[in-house]
Design a protein around this motif. Structure first.
Motif, short mmCIF file in Angstrom:
data_model
loop_
_atom_site.label_atom_id
_atom_site.label_comp_id
_atom_site.label_asym_id
_atom_site.label_seq_id
_atom_site.Cartn_x
_atom_site.Cartn_y
_atom_site.Cartn_z
N VAL A 28 0.83 -1.20 0.00
CA VAL A 28 0.00 0.00 0.00
C VAL A 28 0.87 1.25 0.00
CG1 VAL A 28 -1.69 1.33 1.33
CG2 VAL A 28 -1.97 -1.13 1.09
N ALA A 29 1.89 1.27 0.84
CA ALA A 29 2.77 2.45 0.94
C ALA A 29 3.48 2.71 -0.39
CB ALA A 29 3.78 2.25 2.06
N ASP A 30 3.95 1.67 -1.05
CA ASP A 30 4.63 1.83 -2.34
C ASP A 30 3.68 2.35 -3.41
OD1 ASP A 30 7.00 0.94 -1.23
OD2 ASP A 30 6.71 -1.14 -1.90
N LEU A 31 2.48 1.79 -3.44
CA LEU A 31 1.49 2.25 -4.40
C LEU A 31 1.15 3.71 -4.17
CD1 LEU A 31 -0.50 1.63 -6.70
CD2 LEU A 31 -2.14 0.89 -4.97
N ALA A 32 1.03 4.09 -2.91
CA ALA A 32 0.69 5.48 -2.57
C ALA A 32 1.79 6.43 -3.05
CB ALA A 32 0.48 5.62 -1.07
N VAL A 33 3.04 6.07 -2.82
CA VAL A 33 4.15 6.93 -3.24
C VAL A 33 4.17 7.06 -4.76
CG1 VAL A 33 6.68 7.07 -3.37
CG2 VAL A 33 5.57 6.50 -1.21
N ARG A 34 4.04 5.95 -5.46
CA ARG A 34 4.08 5.99 -6.92
C ARG A 34 2.90 6.76 -7.51
NH1 ARG A 34 4.81 -0.27 -8.17
NH2 ARG A 34 6.83 -0.25 -9.16
N ALA A 35 1.75 6.70 -6.84
CA ALA A 35 0.56 7.40 -7.34
C ALA A 35 0.48 8.83 -6.84
CB ALA A 35 -0.70 6.64 -6.93
N GLY A 36 1.37 9.21 -5.95
CA GLY A 36 1.36 10.59 -5.44
C GLY A 36 0.24 10.86 -4.46
N THR A 41 -5.37 7.05 1.74
CA THR A 41 -6.26 7.24 0.60
C THR A 41 -6.37 5.95 -0.21
OG1 THR A 41 -5.72 9.59 0.47
CG2 THR A 41 -6.65 8.60 -1.50
N VAL A 42 -5.26 5.25 -0.37
CA VAL A 42 -5.30 3.96 -1.07
C VAL A 42 -6.18 2.99 -0.29
CG1 VAL A 42 -3.93 1.98 -1.83
CG2 VAL A 42 -3.03 4.30 -2.14
N ALA A 43 -6.03 2.96 1.01
CA ALA A 43 -6.86 2.07 1.84
C ALA A 43 -8.33 2.44 1.73
CB ALA A 43 -6.40 2.13 3.30
N ARG A 44 -8.63 3.75 1.71
CA ARG A 44 -10.03 4.18 1.56
C ARG A 44 -10.59 3.75 0.21
NH1 ARG A 44 -9.41 9.97 1.76
NH2 ARG A 44 -11.51 10.02 0.92
N LEU A 45 -9.78 3.89 -0.83
CA LEU A 45 -10.22 3.47 -2.17
C LEU A 45 -10.51 1.97 -2.18
CD1 LEU A 45 -10.65 3.99 -5.23
CD2 LEU A 45 -8.24 3.50 -5.52
N GLU A 46 -9.64 1.20 -1.58
CA GLU A 46 -9.81 -0.25 -1.55
C GLU A 46 -11.02 -0.69 -0.73
OE1 GLU A 46 -6.10 -2.04 -0.41
OE2 GLU A 46 -5.17 -1.60 -2.35
N VAL A 52 -13.08 9.28 -2.37
CA VAL A 52 -11.79 9.27 -3.08
C VAL A 52 -12.03 9.80 -4.49
CG1 VAL A 52 -9.90 7.84 -3.91
CG2 VAL A 52 -10.96 7.32 -1.72
N GLY A 53 -11.21 10.77 -4.88
CA GLY A 53 -11.39 11.42 -6.18
C GLY A 53 -11.06 10.51 -7.35
N ILE A 54 -11.71 10.80 -8.46
CA ILE A 54 -11.49 10.00 -9.66
C ILE A 54 -10.07 10.20 -10.20
CG2 ILE A 54 -12.35 11.68 -11.33
CD1 ILE A 54 -13.72 9.22 -12.71
N GLY A 55 -9.49 11.36 -9.94
CA GLY A 55 -8.11 11.59 -10.35
C GLY A 55 -7.15 10.69 -9.60
N THR A 56 -7.42 10.48 -8.33
CA THR A 56 -6.61 9.56 -7.53
C THR A 56 -6.76 8.14 -8.06
OG1 THR A 56 -6.87 10.98 -5.60
CG2 THR A 56 -6.18 8.72 -5.19
N LEU A 57 -7.98 7.76 -8.37
CA LEU A 57 -8.21 6.44 -8.96
C LEU A 57 -7.41 6.29 -10.25
CD1 LEU A 57 -9.66 3.70 -9.27
CD2 LEU A 57 -11.54 4.96 -10.35
N ALA A 58 -7.44 7.32 -11.09
CA ALA A 58 -6.71 7.27 -12.36
C ALA A 58 -5.21 7.11 -12.11
CB ALA A 58 -6.99 8.52 -13.18
N ASP A 59 -4.67 7.85 -11.14
CA ASP A 59 -3.24 7.75 -10.83
C ASP A 59 -2.88 6.34 -10.35
OD1 ASP A 59 -2.84 10.39 -11.54
OD2 ASP A 59 -3.01 11.13 -9.47
N ILE A 60 -3.73 5.76 -9.54
CA ILE A 60 -3.49 4.40 -9.05
C ILE A 60 -3.57 3.39 -10.19
CG2 ILE A 60 -4.50 2.57 -7.61
CD1 ILE A 60 -5.05 4.80 -5.52
#
Length: 125
Positions: A28-36, A41-46, A52-60
């Protein structure tokens, strides 16, 4: 508050994002760093959080290599209801004046027989 259907769809999306992350062996931490974004937020999306914004989803999805799937969410070429409604609103093709004259000539009628038809080779006033 969203509808039960949207809540269910977001939870399924979050579950699928989590599954994709785990299959790739990304923490999760690595995904968060790579997605900015942040790990929370990654945990909330999951979990399917609608905040969680659609832009964040797109970055992930970019990090996961699945961003093309986002573009296919609403493919208007596959929108059967939308296509049917559009076709229903299309103007109907009518017969042109030339087609009407050809049909009348084929039936043996002439312009003199029908006073509403104007002879295209002559003048009408």
């Amino acid at each position: 508050m969203g509808s039960p259907k949207s809540k269910s769809a977001l939870e399924r999306l979050g579950h699928d994002v989590r599954g994709a992350r785990l299959r790739r062996g990304i923490a999760v931490a690595d995904l968060a760093v790579r997605a900015g974004t942040s790990p929370s937020t990654v945990a909330r999306l999951e979990k399917g959080d609608p905040g969680v914004g659609i832009g964040t989803l797109a970055d992930i999805l970019v990090v996961l290599g699945l961003v093309d799937r986002l573009a296919d969410l609403i493919d208007i070429r596959k929108d059967d209801l939308g296509l049917a409604l559009t076709a229903e609103r299309q103007p109907r093709r009518g017969r042109s004046f030339a087609t009407t004259l050809r049909r009348q000539k084929a039936k043996g009628k002439t312009a003199q027989d029908d006073p509403d038809v104007v002879d295209p080779e002559g003048a009408s006033f």
